[in-house]
Structure formats: C-alpha cells, structure tokens
Design a protein around this motif. Structure first.
Motif, mmCIF file in Angstrom:
data_model
loop_
_atom_site.group_PDB
_atom_site.id
_atom_site.type_symbol
_atom_site.label_atom_id
_atom_site.label_comp_id
_atom_site.label_asym_id
_atom_site.label_seq_id
_atom_site.Cartn_x
_atom_site.Cartn_y
_atom_site.Cartn_z
ATOM 1 N N LEU A 66 0.853 -1.189 0.000
ATOM 2 C CA LEU A 66 0.000 0.000 0.000
ATOM 3 C C LEU A 66 0.889 1.239 0.000
ATOM 4 C CD1 LEU A 66 -2.651 -1.089 2.653
ATOM 5 C CD2 LEU A 66 -2.776 -1.285 0.162
ATOM 6 N N VAL A 67 0.656 2.124 -0.981
ATOM 7 C CA VAL A 67 1.464 3.331 -1.140
ATOM 8 C C VAL A 67 0.533 4.523 -1.211
ATOM 9 C CG1 VAL A 67 3.185 4.483 -2.582
ATOM 10 C CG2 VAL A 67 3.146 1.999 -2.463
ATOM 11 N N GLU A 68 0.897 5.594 -0.491
ATOM 12 C CA GLU A 68 0.108 6.821 -0.581
ATOM 13 C C GLU A 68 0.358 7.457 -1.933
ATOM 14 O OE1 GLU A 68 0.440 9.476 2.731
ATOM 15 O OE2 GLU A 68 0.334 7.835 4.170
ATOM 16 N N GLY A 69 -0.735 7.847 -2.611
ATOM 17 C CA GLY A 69 -0.650 8.359 -3.978
ATOM 18 C C GLY A 69 -0.498 9.851 -4.024
ATOM 19 N N PRO A 70 -0.409 10.396 -5.221
ATOM 20 C CA PRO A 70 -0.399 9.720 -6.514
ATOM 21 C C PRO A 70 0.886 8.909 -6.698
ATOM 22 C CG PRO A 70 -0.014 12.051 -6.818
ATOM 23 C CD PRO A 70 -0.295 11.841 -5.355
ATOM 24 N N VAL A 71 0.793 7.862 -7.543
ATOM 25 C CA VAL A 71 1.888 6.914 -7.723
ATOM 26 C C VAL A 71 2.130 6.658 -9.203
ATOM 27 C CG1 VAL A 71 2.592 4.527 -7.304
ATOM 28 C CG2 VAL A 71 1.350 5.762 -5.540
ATOM 29 N N GLU A 72 3.387 6.569 -9.580
ATOM 30 C CA GLU A 72 3.787 6.119 -10.915
ATOM 31 C C GLU A 72 4.583 4.841 -10.749
ATOM 32 O OE1 GLU A 72 4.331 10.083 -13.659
ATOM 33 O OE2 GLU A 72 5.991 8.699 -13.446
ATOM 34 N N VAL A 73 4.216 3.812 -11.502
ATOM 35 C CA VAL A 73 4.932 2.535 -11.475
ATOM 36 C C VAL A 73 5.535 2.319 -12.854
ATOM 37 C CG1 VAL A 73 4.705 0.049 -11.195
ATOM 38 C CG2 VAL A 73 3.370 1.574 -9.738
ATOM 39 N N VAL A 74 6.839 2.034 -12.896
ATOM 40 C CA VAL A 74 7.517 1.743 -14.149
ATOM 41 C C VAL A 74 7.725 0.231 -14.202
ATOM 42 C CG1 VAL A 74 9.573 2.133 -15.553
ATOM 43 C CG2 VAL A 74 8.671 3.974 -14.107
ATOM 44 N N GLY A 75 7.142 -0.411 -15.229
ATOM 45 C CA GLY A 75 7.222 -1.855 -15.385
ATOM 46 C C GLY A 75 8.557 -2.319 -15.932
ATOM 47 N N ASP A 76 8.745 -3.656 -15.947
ATOM 48 C CA ASP A 76 9.974 -4.252 -16.472
ATOM 49 C C ASP A 76 10.235 -3.844 -17.919
ATOM 50 O OD1 ASP A 76 10.263 -5.590 -14.080
ATOM 51 O OD2 ASP A 76 9.428 -7.475 -14.830
ATOM 52 N N ASP A 77 9.163 -3.659 -18.674
ATOM 53 C CA ASP A 77 9.299 -3.301 -20.092
ATOM 54 C C ASP A 77 9.413 -1.794 -20.321
ATOM 55 O OD1 ASP A 77 6.739 -2.544 -19.459
ATOM 56 O OD2 ASP A 77 5.779 -3.695 -21.066
ATOM 57 N N GLY A 78 9.435 -1.022 -19.226
ATOM 58 C CA GLY A 78 9.600 0.422 -19.345
ATOM 59 C C GLY A 78 8.305 1.214 -19.418
ATOM 60 N N THR A 79 7.162 0.530 -19.463
ATOM 61 C CA THR A 79 5.886 1.252 -19.508
ATOM 62 C C THR A 79 5.603 1.869 -18.139
ATOM 63 O OG1 THR A 79 4.636 -0.731 -18.938
ATOM 64 C CG2 THR A 79 4.886 -0.245 -21.279
ATOM 65 N N THR A 80 5.016 3.045 -18.165
ATOM 66 C CA THR A 80 4.683 3.753 -16.930
ATOM 67 C C THR A 80 3.171 3.752 -16.743
ATOM 68 O OG1 THR A 80 6.607 5.179 -17.191
ATOM 69 C CG2 THR A 80 4.885 5.961 -15.716
ATOM 70 N N THR A 81 2.750 3.390 -15.538
ATOM 71 C CA THR A 81 1.337 3.391 -15.179
ATOM 72 C C THR A 81 1.170 4.338 -14.007
ATOM 73 O OG1 THR A 81 1.273 1.053 -15.796
ATOM 74 C CG2 THR A 81 -0.612 1.906 -14.607
ATOM 75 N N ARG A 82 0.145 5.173 -14.059
ATOM 76 C CA ARG A 82 -0.045 6.191 -13.024
ATOM 77 C C ARG A 82 -1.414 6.050 -12.387
ATOM 78 N NH1 ARG A 82 1.750 11.068 -11.183
ATOM 79 N NH2 ARG A 82 0.170 12.581 -10.653
ATOM 80 N N SER A 83 -1.471 6.323 -11.081
ATOM 81 C CA SER A 83 -2.736 6.373 -10.357
ATOM 82 C C SER A 83 -2.740 7.632 -9.510
ATOM 83 C CB SER A 83 -2.899 5.153 -9.448
ATOM 84 O OG SER A 83 -4.071 5.293 -8.675
ATOM 85 N N ASP A 84 -3.853 8.349 -9.531
ATOM 86 C CA ASP A 84 -3.996 9.559 -8.727
ATOM 87 C C ASP A 84 -4.770 9.313 -7.446
ATOM 88 O OD1 ASP A 84 -2.591 11.265 -10.479
ATOM 89 O OD2 ASP A 84 -4.339 11.363 -11.794
ATOM 90 N N ARG A 85 -5.056 8.066 -7.122
ATOM 91 C CA ARG A 85 -5.790 7.757 -5.890
ATOM 92 C C ARG A 85 -4.962 8.118 -4.668
ATOM 93 N NH1 ARG A 85 -9.553 2.668 -6.452
ATOM 94 N NH2 ARG A 85 -9.948 3.489 -4.392
ATOM 95 N N PHE A 86 -5.621 8.319 -3.517
ATOM 96 C CA PHE A 86 -4.880 8.716 -2.320
ATOM 97 C C PHE A 86 -4.123 7.555 -1.691
ATOM 98 C CE2 PHE A 86 -9.057 7.532 -0.888
ATOM 99 C CZ PHE A 86 -8.859 6.873 0.303
ATOM 100 N N VAL A 87 -4.572 6.308 -1.905
ATOM 101 C CA VAL A 87 -3.832 5.112 -1.506
ATOM 102 C C VAL A 87 -3.946 4.107 -2.643
ATOM 103 C CG1 VAL A 87 -3.668 3.174 0.106
ATOM 104 C CG2 VAL A 87 -4.223 5.437 0.970
ATOM 105 N N VAL A 88 -2.821 3.500 -2.997
ATOM 106 C CA VAL A 88 -2.782 2.555 -4.106
ATOM 107 C C VAL A 88 -2.271 1.216 -3.587
ATOM 108 C CG1 VAL A 88 -1.817 2.126 -6.389
ATOM 109 C CG2 VAL A 88 -2.219 4.456 -5.653
ATOM 110 N N ALA A 89 -2.905 0.106 -4.028
ATOM 111 C CA ALA A 89 -2.452 -1.241 -3.679
ATOM 112 C C ALA A 89 -1.682 -1.787 -4.876
ATOM 113 C CB ALA A 89 -3.637 -2.131 -3.358
ATOM 114 N N ILE A 90 -0.389 -2.022 -4.692
ATOM 115 C CA ILE A 90 0.460 -2.532 -5.762
ATOM 116 C C ILE A 90 0.607 -4.044 -5.588
ATOM 117 C CG2 ILE A 90 2.760 -2.451 -6.807
ATOM 118 C CD1 ILE A 90 2.910 0.460 -5.877
ATOM 119 N N CYS A 91 0.302 -4.777 -6.648
ATOM 120 C CA CYS A 91 0.326 -6.238 -6.639
ATOM 121 C C CYS A 91 1.754 -6.754 -6.481
ATOM 122 C CB CYS A 91 -0.283 -6.760 -7.943
ATOM 123 S SG CYS A 91 -0.234 -8.543 -8.101
#
Length: 77
Positions: free
Chosen positions: A10-35
């Motif tokens: 669980l990470v306080e947002g907003p959050v940007e996650v950069v995947g193994d392939d270099g793609t960036t995914t963003r969430s503006d939620r106040f708390v994000v659950a990262i798998c």
C-alpha cells in the motif's frame, strides 16, 4: 508505504509505477495497492487475486512438498 507479507504493498498516492518493459502506469488515488503476486488482472494494481489461492499450511502438505489428493491416505497417520 505498508508492506503486507500475504498481500499488496500500500502506497500513498499519486503513484507512478515503471514496469519491467519500461511502460509507466499512473494512479492519482490517495492510496494505491500494488500487486506483489502477479496474479492481478489489473497488474501492477492489486485486484485481490492473491486471496483466491491460499498457501498450504504445514498440516496440509506432505514431506515431499506435494498436496495430498482427495481420497489419498496421509502417510503420517
């Protein structure tokens, strides 16, 4: 950040996650659950797929690591 051994991070947002392939995914939620189990259909975000399959406890597994089959006798009995 909150790390749960059997669930998501669980990470306080907003959050940007950069995947193994270099793609960036963003969430503006106040708390994000990262798998962390990679079972999520919405990866990298957790969709609680980790809850569907529970790890075998010591009483349910055999010494060789295999799960007993239905109707099979437990050799420890």
């Amino acid at each position: 950040m909150v790390v749960n051994r059997e669930g998501p991070i669980l990470v306080e947002g907003p959050v940007e996650v950069v995947g193994d392939d270099g793609t960036t995914t963003r969430s503006d939620r106040f708390v994000v659950a990262i798998c962390t189990c990679r079972r999520s259909r919405t990866y990298p975000w957790c969709d609680t797929s980790h809850r569907r399959r529970k790890p075998a406890g010591p009483s349910e597994s055999r010494p060789d690591g295999r799960q007993p089959q239905e109707g099979e006798e437990d050799p420890r009995s």
